[in-house]
Design a protein around this motif. Structure first.
Motif, PDB file in Angstrom:
ATOM      1  N   GLY A 279       0.929  -1.340   0.227  1.00  0.00           N
ATOM      2  CA  GLY A 279       0.479  -0.193  -0.199  1.00  0.00           C
ATOM      3  C   GLY A 279       0.456   1.086   0.336  1.00  0.00           C
ATOM      4  N   LEU A 280       2.104   1.703   0.860  1.00  0.00           N
ATOM      5  CA  LEU A 280       2.460   2.628   1.308  1.00  0.00           C
ATOM      6  C   LEU A 280       3.669   2.767  -0.751  1.00  0.00           C
ATOM      7  N   LEU A 281       4.005   1.558  -1.228  1.00  0.00           N
ATOM      8  CA  LEU A 281       4.682   1.825  -2.253  1.00  0.00           C
ATOM      9  C   LEU A 281       3.605   2.563  -3.701  1.00  0.00           C
ATOM     10  N   TYR A 282       2.283   2.024  -3.110  1.00  0.00           N
ATOM     11  CA  TYR A 282       1.702   2.909  -5.050  1.00  0.00           C
ATOM     12  C   TYR A 282       0.961   3.554  -4.079  1.00  0.00           C
ATOM     13  N   VAL A 283       0.531   4.305  -2.769  1.00  0.00           N
ATOM     14  CA  VAL A 283       0.641   5.567  -2.621  1.00  0.00           C
ATOM     15  C   VAL A 283       1.196   6.379  -2.813  1.00  0.00           C
ATOM     16  N   ILE A 284       2.415   6.355  -2.864  1.00  0.00           N
ATOM     17  CA  ILE A 284       3.537   7.378  -3.367  1.00  0.00           C
ATOM     18  C   ILE A 284       3.991   7.003  -4.900  1.00  0.00           C
ATOM     19  N   PHE A 285       3.792   5.814  -5.868  1.00  0.00           N
ATOM     20  CA  PHE A 285       3.605   5.878  -6.727  1.00  0.00           C
ATOM     21  C   PHE A 285       2.392   6.550  -7.447  1.00  0.00           C
ATOM     22  N   ALA A 286       1.136   6.874  -6.611  1.00  0.00           N
ATOM     23  CA  ALA A 286       0.455   7.660  -6.899  1.00  0.00           C
ATOM     24  C   ALA A 286       0.478   9.131  -7.163  1.00  0.00           C
ATOM     25  N   LEU A 287       1.099   9.055  -6.360  1.00  0.00           N
ATOM     26  CA  LEU A 287       1.268  10.656  -5.467  1.00  0.00           C
ATOM     27  C   LEU A 287       1.552  11.569  -6.629  1.00  0.00           C
ATOM     28  N   PHE A 288       3.322  10.186  -7.012  1.00  0.00           N
ATOM     29  CA  PHE A 288       3.902  10.755  -8.536  1.00  0.00           C
ATOM     30  C   PHE A 288       2.962  11.595  -9.441  1.00  0.00           C
ATOM     31  N   TRP A 289       1.743  10.510 -10.063  1.00  0.00           N
ATOM     32  CA  TRP A 289       1.212  11.137 -10.842  1.00  0.00           C
ATOM     33  C   TRP A 289       0.011  11.098 -10.845  1.00  0.00           C
ATOM     34  N   SER A 290      -0.067  12.143 -10.007  1.00  0.00           N
ATOM     35  CA  SER A 290      -1.370  13.042  -9.328  1.00  0.00           C
ATOM     36  C   SER A 290      -1.048  14.676  -9.895  1.00  0.00           C
ATOM     37  N   PHE A 291       0.104  14.882  -9.524  1.00  0.00           N
ATOM     38  CA  PHE A 291       0.369  15.920 -10.167  1.00  0.00           C
ATOM     39  C   PHE A 291       0.574  16.194 -11.722  1.00  0.00           C
ATOM     40  N   TRP A 292       1.142  15.494 -12.204  1.00  0.00           N
ATOM     41  CA  TRP A 292       0.722  15.229 -14.113  1.00  0.00           C
ATOM     42  C   TRP A 292      -1.018  15.973 -14.689  1.00  0.00           C
ATOM     43  N   PRO A 293      -0.362  16.857 -15.452  1.00  0.00           N
ATOM     44  CA  PRO A 293      -1.449  17.260 -16.269  1.00  0.00           C
ATOM     45  C   PRO A 293      -2.003  16.701 -17.510  1.00  0.00           C
ATOM     46  N   PRO A 294      -3.284  16.862 -17.467  1.00  0.00           N
ATOM     47  CA  PRO A 294      -4.089  16.058 -18.563  1.00  0.00           C
ATOM     48  C   PRO A 294      -2.849  15.928 -20.244  1.00  0.00           C
ATOM     49  N   SER A 295      -2.801  16.205 -20.221  1.00  0.00           N
ATOM     50  CA  SER A 295      -1.534  16.335 -21.680  1.00  0.00           C
ATOM     51  C   SER A 295      -0.709  17.335 -21.671  1.00  0.00           C
ATOM     52  N   PRO A 296       0.295  16.864 -22.511  1.00  0.00           N
ATOM     53  CA  PRO A 296       1.291  16.753 -22.920  1.00  0.00           C
ATOM     54  C   PRO A 296       1.075  18.978 -22.698  1.00  0.00           C
ATOM     55  N   SER A 297       1.083  19.249 -23.169  1.00  0.00           N
ATOM     56  CA  SER A 297       0.984  20.521 -23.951  1.00  0.00           C
ATOM     57  C   SER A 297      -0.713  21.943 -23.465  1.00  0.00           C
ATOM     58  N   PRO A 298      -1.010  21.591 -21.432  1.00  0.00           N
ATOM     59  CA  PRO A 298      -2.244  22.351 -21.179  1.00  0.00           C
ATOM     60  C   PRO A 298      -2.178  23.743 -20.958  1.00  0.00           C
ATOM     61  N   THR A 299      -3.665  23.969 -20.856  1.00  0.00           N
ATOM     62  CA  THR A 299      -3.671  25.379 -21.216  1.00  0.00           C
ATOM     63  C   THR A 299      -3.537  25.612 -19.413  1.00  0.00           C
ATOM     64  N   ALA A 300      -3.742  27.711 -19.015  1.00  0.00           N
ATOM     65  CA  ALA A 300      -3.991  27.307 -17.840  1.00  0.00           C
ATOM     66  C   ALA A 300      -5.622  26.837 -17.270  1.00  0.00           C
ATOM     67  N   ARG A 301      -6.418  26.617 -18.266  1.00  0.00           N
ATOM     68  CA  ARG A 301      -7.738  26.078 -17.623  1.00  0.00           C
ATOM     69  C   ARG A 301      -7.191  24.009 -17.185  1.00  0.00           C
ATOM     70  N   ASP A 302      -6.900  23.589 -18.636  1.00  0.00           N
ATOM     71  CA  ASP A 302      -6.447  22.528 -18.073  1.00  0.00           C
ATOM     72  C   ASP A 302      -5.503  21.777 -17.432  1.00  0.00           C
ATOM     73  N   PHE A 303      -4.969  22.843 -16.524  1.00  0.00           N
ATOM     74  CA  PHE A 303      -3.165  22.693 -16.462  1.00  0.00           C
ATOM     75  C   PHE A 303      -4.374  21.373 -14.941  1.00  0.00           C
ATOM     76  N   ASN A 304      -3.162  20.701 -14.207  1.00  0.00           N
ATOM     77  CA  ASN A 304      -3.307  20.145 -13.029  1.00  0.00           C
ATOM     78  C   ASN A 304      -2.623  20.881 -12.049  1.00  0.00           C
ATOM     79  N   TRP A 305      -3.427  22.059 -11.315  1.00  0.00           N
ATOM     80  CA  TRP A 305      -2.921  22.858 -10.368  1.00  0.00           C
ATOM     81  C   TRP A 305      -2.240  22.089  -8.953  1.00  0.00           C
ATOM     82  N   SER A 306      -2.891  20.626  -8.882  1.00  0.00           N
ATOM     83  CA  SER A 306      -2.628  20.115  -7.274  1.00  0.00           C
ATOM     84  C   SER A 306      -1.523  20.367  -6.920  1.00  0.00           C
ATOM     85  N   VAL A 307      -0.234  20.768  -8.062  1.00  0.00           N
ATOM     86  CA  VAL A 307       1.133  20.387  -7.315  1.00  0.00           C
ATOM     87  C   VAL A 307       1.349  22.261  -6.758  1.00  0.00           C
TER      88      VAL A 307
END
Length: 340
Positions: A279-307
Motif C-alpha cells: 500500500g505504501l509503494l502504491y500511494v507514493i506511486f499514485a502521488l507522483f502521477w497525481s501532479f501530472w497534467p491531462p495532456s502534454p501541452s495544457p492550457t491554464a484551464r486544463d493545467f493540473n494545479w494540484s502541485v
C-alpha cells in the motif's frame, strides 16, 4: 443543498443512521436500474471493442503514460472509502467494525462499479463524442442515445438522489474530523470549533464551519472554474501523502517496536506487513502521477494545479505547526469508556 445538509446534520442528527440505511437501499436500487438500462435497453458495441481497444485521450506518446495519469480519476472515485473512520468515536466496538465496514464497503462498491463501467462501455458509441458532449457529462451522452429528454432527466435524477443523501453523510464525516482535530488543538480557534452542543450532543460549530467552507468553494466556482478545479485537484495528492505518512508510521512500529502498537480487534493477520508495504509503494506511486497534467501541452484551464496548491498547503501547515502546533498539539486525545 448546503442548507439541507446543515439542517439534517444539526436538527435531524438522530435521523442520520436511518438516512444511512435509506441511502444503502437507494444505492442498490439505483444501481439495478442503471445496470438494466445499460445492459438490456442500450445498443451495444462488440465485446472485443470494449475489452481490447484503448483510447489515448491525452495525446501522450504512449498508452502506458496515459493509463498512469488516467488512474487518478479512478482513485478520486474511491476517496470516500475511509470516511467511516471519521465517525469511529460514535461507533460501538469501532476497533472491529470500522475496518470491516471500510474493507467490505470498498470491495463491494468496487465490484458494483466494475459492472457499471462494463455496461457503460458497451453502450458508449464514441469516446471522443462523449468527452466533447455539450453537457460536459459523458454519461448523459450515453443516456441520450437510449432515451428522449424526459428519460435522460429521469435517469439523471436516479443518480442525483443518492448523491444528495451522500452529501449529508459526507458533511457528518467531515465535521467530526474537523471537531476531533480542533479538540486535539490542531486548528486555530480550537476552543470555539470543538465546542459540543450540550443539548444535542453534537459539534454544531464544526458542522457550521464545514458548511461555510463548502459555500465559499461554491462561490469560487461561480467566479472561476479554473480556480475551483485547482483547489479540488488537491484531493488525491493530499490524501496519498497522508496515507504515505500514516502507513509509514505503522510499518516502522511493526518492524522496530511491535510491542508499542495498541491491541487490535481486527487484523490483516500474517499478511499485514506485506499489505502495508504494498500500500505504501502504491500511494507514493499514485502521488507522483497525481501532479501530472491531462495532456502534454495544457492550457491554464486544463493545467493540473494540484502541485501548486499542495506546496502552498504544505507550507501553511508547517507554519501552523511552528507557531501553534508544537506548543499545543500533543497528538490525538484518547478517551476510553470501560464497560465491565
Amino acid at each position: 443543498m448546503i442548507a439541507v445538509i446543515y439542517f439534517f446534520n444539526v436538527y435531524a442528527a438522530n435521523w442520520i443512521p436511518r438516512i444511512q440505511n435509506l441511502l444503502l437501499a437507494l444505492h442498490l436500487l439505483c444501481w439495478v436500474i442503471i445496470v438494466v438500462v445499460l445492459f438490456a435497453m442500450a445498443p451495444h458495441n462488440p465485446a472485443k471493442k470494449v475489452f481490447t481497444e484503448f483510447h489515448n485521450g491525452g495525446s501522450w506518446p504512449s498508452m502506458g503514460i496515459s493509463l498512469m495519469i488516467g488512474q487518478i480519476t479512478a482513485i478520486y472515485g474511491s476517496l470516500s472509502s475511509d470516511a467511516t473512520a471519521h465517525m469511529s468515536e460514535e461507533v460501538k466496538d469501532a476497533g472491529r467494525y470500522v475496518p470491516i465496514a471500510i474493507a467490505w464497503g470498498y470491495i463491494g462498491n468496487g465490484i458494483l462499479a466494475l459492472i457499471v463501467i462494463v455496461g457503460f462501455l458497451l453502450a458508449l458509441p464514441s469516446v471522443p463524442d462523449a468527452l466533447n458532449d455539450s453537457t460536459g457529462f459523458p454519461f448523459l451522452y450515453v443516456f441520450r442515445q437510449i432515451f428522449s429528454t424526459s428519460g435522460v432527466n429521469g435517469l439523471a435524477a436516479i443518480i442525483l438522489v443518492p448523491v444528495i443523501f451522500s452529501n449529508i453523510l459526507f458533511n457528518a464525516s467531515t465535521a467530526r474530523q474537523t471537531y476531533a482535530f480542533a479538540r486535539d488543538r490542531g486548528l486555530p480557534f480550537a476552543n470555539w470549533i470543538s465546542q459540543v452542543d450540550t443539548r444535542r450532543r453534537i459539534p454544531v460549530r464544526a458542522i457550521a464551519l464545514s458548511c461555510l467552507i463548502s459555500g465559499l468553494l461554491s462561490l469560487i466556482n461561480i467566479g472561476s472554474q479554473v480556480a475551483f478545479n485547482a483547489i479540488i485537484s488537491l484531493n488525491v495528492a493530499a490524501l496519498m501523502y497522508t496515507y504515505a505518512v500514516s502507513i509509514s508510521c505503522v510499518i516502522y512500529r511493526k518492524v522496530t517496536c511491535p510491542e508499542t502498537l495498541p491491541p487490535r480487534r481486527w487484523s490483516l493477520g500474517r499478511f499485514g506487513l506485506a499489505i502495508n508495504i504494498t500500500g505504501l509503494l502504491y500511494v507514493i506511486f499514485a502521488l507522483f502521477w497525481s501532479f501530472w497534467p491531462p495532456s502534454p501541452s495544457p492550457t491554464a484551464r486544463d493545467f493540473n494545479w494540484s502541485v501548486v496548491i499542495f506546496v502552498a498547503t504544505f507550507i501553511i501547515s508547517l507554519l501552523m505547526y511552528m507557531f501553534q502546533g508544537r506548543r499545543h498539539y500533543v497528538g490525538p486525545v484518547v478517551t476510553v469508556q470501560r464497560v465491565d
